[in-house]
Design a protein around this motif. Sequence first.
Motif, PDB file in Angstrom:
ATOM      1  N   UNK A 209       0.819  -1.163  -0.070  1.00 27.65           N
ATOM      2  CA  UNK A 209      -0.046  -0.118  -0.104  1.00 27.65           C
ATOM      3  C   UNK A 209       0.791   1.314   0.271  1.00 27.65           C
ATOM      4  N   UNK A 273      -5.995   4.291   6.129  1.00 27.78           N
ATOM      5  CA  UNK A 273      -5.866   2.554   5.731  1.00 27.78           C
ATOM      6  C   UNK A 273      -4.377   2.040   6.342  1.00 27.78           C
ATOM      7  N   UNK A 280      -2.658  -2.690  13.243  1.00 25.29           N
ATOM      8  CA  UNK A 280      -3.039  -4.017  13.527  1.00 25.29           C
ATOM      9  C   UNK A 280      -1.843  -4.800  13.625  1.00 25.29           C
ATOM     10  N   UNK A 391     -11.347  -5.241  11.610  1.00 22.70           N
ATOM     11  CA  UNK A 391     -11.183  -5.431  10.132  1.00 22.70           C
ATOM     12  C   UNK A 391     -12.484  -4.943   9.265  1.00 22.70           C
ATOM     13  N   UNK A 395     -12.132  -2.557   6.520  1.00 22.97           N
ATOM     14  CA  UNK A 395     -12.335  -2.997   5.136  1.00 22.97           C
ATOM     15  C   UNK A 395     -13.405  -2.311   4.600  1.00 22.97           C
ATOM     16  N   UNK A 398     -12.593   1.008   3.582  1.00 23.84           N
ATOM     17  CA  UNK A 398     -11.639   0.886   2.343  1.00 23.84           C
ATOM     18  C   UNK A 398     -12.551   0.808   1.202  1.00 23.84           C
TER      19      UNK A 398
ATOM     20  N   UNK B 368     -12.496  -8.295  -1.006  1.00 26.15           N
ATOM     21  CA  UNK B 368     -11.516  -7.178  -1.113  1.00 26.15           C
ATOM     22  C   UNK B 368     -10.500  -7.360  -2.016  1.00 26.15           C
ATOM     23  N   UNK B 615     -18.704  -7.263   3.213  1.00 27.45           N
ATOM     24  CA  UNK B 615     -18.099  -6.724   4.507  1.00 27.45           C
ATOM     25  C   UNK B 615     -19.140  -6.382   5.393  1.00 27.45           C
TER      26      UNK B 615
END
Lengths: 420, 620
Positions: A209, A273, A280, A391, A395, A398, B368, B615
């Motif tokens: 990333x 992110x 994490x 998450x 996610x 994201x 994802x 999700x």
Amino acid sequence: MGRTDPKGNLVPNHDRSKKPEHKLEILVSDPQKRSGDQSTTSSYVSYQISTKTDNPAYQKYHDDAGGIIVVHRRYSDLLLLHNILSNDHPTCIIPPLPDKKVFQYIAGDRFSQSFTQKRCHSLQNFLRRVANHPILAVSNSLMMFLVSPDWDAYRKSLAGHLQQNNKDEVTDVFMNAFKTVHKQSDEFVEIKEKSDKLDHNVAKIDKIFHRVVKKYDAISEDYSKFGSNIQDLQELCTGENEMLSQNLKNFNEGITQLSFGIRDLSKYLDYEYIVDLKDLEHYIDSMNQLIKLKEQKQIDYEELSEYLTKSVNEKNNLISGYGGSNFFTNKLEELAGINQESARREKIDKLETKINCLTGELESSKKIADAFEQETLKEVSLFEELKTKELKTSLGSLADHHIEFYEKLLETWVKVDENL
Amino acid sequence: MNIFGESEEEDNNPFAGTNHLYASGIAAVADGEDDFIPKGATIYDEINKDNDEGEDIETGSPVDSPINSFTQNTMKHDLKEQEKGMNSFENAAPTTSTKFEPYVSLTMSMAIGSNGQNSAETPDINITEAGDYKDPWGKHAIGYVIQFQGKEVVRRYSEFDTLRQALIRLLPTVIIPPIPSKHPLIKYFLNPLAAENDSKIIDKRKRMLTSFLNNCYAVEEIRNQVVFTKFLNPEYSWPNVLKSPPIAILPVNNLLAPPLNPTKPSPLHLLLPVTKSLSRLDPLAHNGSTLELEKQFAHLEARLKKFRLHLDPSHKIIKQHRLHFHNLGSLFAELGAYYNAFSLQANVISNEDTVKAIKMLSNAIEKIGHGFDVNYVCSEILIENLLNSLEEPIGEILHFLEDAQRVITFRKLKRLQFQIIEQTIQKRELRIKNLKEAQFQMKRLQEALQRNAQESPTIAEAIKHIEKKMSLSPTDDVPKQLQESELRPQEEQPRIEEISGEAPPDRDQISISNRRTTTRKKNRRSGELEPHLLTEHERQQEIQKLFKEIEKLNECFKLINKDMEDVNKSTLQTLRMLEDYINRKMGIMIKSFTKFVINWLTECLKAWKNARLIVNNIET
């Protein structure tokens, strides 16, 4: 040899399996540079921390009906909170704080937007994890931190008196670094393996990333340059070919939006992110530390039991005869006029008491180790739960940001297409 | 329409040549392999199937525009329907997950976009195939199969190149469409073009050569050019065409030939002056054309220059951007792979209670990852389209502009010719006038002197003296000059060049007198030989010669005037055409790019929306 943590008395004062009774939502936002007050000359960054809760204990702090309590705290405040929590709750996985980032302090850009934004998001993650943890969430220190206007005084009075047991731990860990647990339970072997893999994957994704962000920035730059070229072309066409000029203008609008959109997306990835991913990783580290601590307890126990077996063996040898000592020493002792028989009896007696004592110790150590293991297991499954939740949000956001990006651009470009 | 089948296949397999999981073909991943297609998603599934079928039918015959527009419409319709489906689905069964979007339908729908682009302008000439071929001498090369009016002919790159060179020489006032630049020589030595391994370059050439032929075909002058038609005709062997007229009889210098038809020069054309530099051109003079016309030319030239100025950086940026995007795409691919790995190992502890949550989580993470996979595929397709729809056309326009510069320069040279001739005529006429005046004055002087001599013996004496001197001096002077000029013939040569056109066609005969005139001219230029210093006889001689010269010059002038008219007309036309072409092409470019961007956005959006749904289903 074995260090029993005085606070690790392992009274399961709270039930972990139970969800936190009260809702506790904490929002960290609006990092602001503050110039120092009288006591501190240097300036610092303060973060606005808003708390929303239905916990009656908090009730008296919020005056209005909105129920939102707002305080301003700086990084060192959070550090203090972190230390208090980790001292108070050795059996909990204390969520990690963002790095101190000494380099940024030296380089002097710790007030830059990118730095404070990232830290802000990371602090948010920290507080959210704390708030979601059933034990930590009800800690009085946390409440103090979140609501009290007297926090500053509280901090000052505490300053210097707080025992740093971190160092202690480090040396202990170091001492035990080469000792390994003999009998590792299957569960923990699995946890270890999986957490390593998880860590590896997250680290990899994090790394990629970083590169993605760089590329996005480059692309955004490309589009903005391209846009300015289109603008030039459009000016060239104005007055000559109005239709083309109009089309180019439309097109340029799309390109500009594309450039902005990509920049926003890249900012989100960079500021939020990637921070999530980093946090994490740190969280996994924290969990591993707890597991280490647990292993330490187990090592303590194992060493103790080893010592005990040794003593028992020695005693048995003494009882069964001369087996334990050799002829030469016996002769020497004889010469010295020591009554062998009485000396032996004495030794046996000593060993007896020792063994008794050790057995007691061993039992308590065993209890500690077992209880710690249980606690750790619970803590790990709690981690699992929190991680899943996290998450999901991360996610989700994201995906949301991507959807927003594509949706917005799609709208723009469909409009461009219609106008062409 | 073989070409469409070809391109479709290419588009369908965007993974070809990459290391990606799907490089061997998308079909490797069957729908059924998805282990988490929920039962509740059948409605959505069916809609999707409908789409696939519809697309299949449409891709089969994307020939003409009505069908094409229909495709676009149905695509939009599909999208709406899918969204609708998704929405209703969301409402109806929020706990189930959506269907795993197969790559096939995705690439299909994007392929339609590119096909639609191709068929939007039905080309007259197609290059249907490119591959290894043996020329008549048994040499291996890459041949391009050109399809034109039902006939097929194979030509190789070097033949395209020679065709273009020939066209440039045959049509100096027409902008000749560009062909892709040559393969760098060093690369060629290191790694000769082989049909198997350089498919990218060959594909690019195929596209650009097709565009070249069609661009040529669009220009009337080129379309009617016999060389061009022979190129498209399989009955002619290209090397023979090169050796035969009109190419074989092209003049060495196009400035010495009629601009519209250089293979048929008149003898007078050979008399025109040739200059290489434009430094002597007076840009403000507008003889030979009107002021308005000159203004038009200046305006066009400035505009084209500006186009070049702005398009050149755009071209560079797009190229750079394409590389960036490509890197980004590969990062997406990596991300996709790691998210997949992540999805398999997302938990640290598992027990019966959490098993379900873990499964949901890993599904979500995989989704994802799938989102990033789709991003990767789409960005690869977008890059391909970016190359086809922006980078190459802009490069083509830039080459066009380069060639436009050649045409503009040719016109300027022609104008210079015109100006030189005009000036020379003026000079000659002035000289004649001067000579005549001098003669007249001399006559008057003599008459006056004679009148006076009748009265005064001293004057009569002086006249005698003058006459004596007059009869001596020219005979002394002229040979000396002749000698001088003979001594330095080399030095003289370059200076003559400018006016060499004045030499009558029959050079041998007049060579001596020619030299004499040039000598005189030289002298005249330097102002040595004033008219009154010449004898009467010489003056007469020179006047006669000059009259002859002017006669020739006037003929030349007439010729160049006509040339100029032709050049102006043709150049203006071709420049206008280029301007139109650029304007039109830019319009097409932005339109097609917009379409591609929309496709890209739509596909990515779809993938991410699916991911979002999954999700949401994570249970915590």
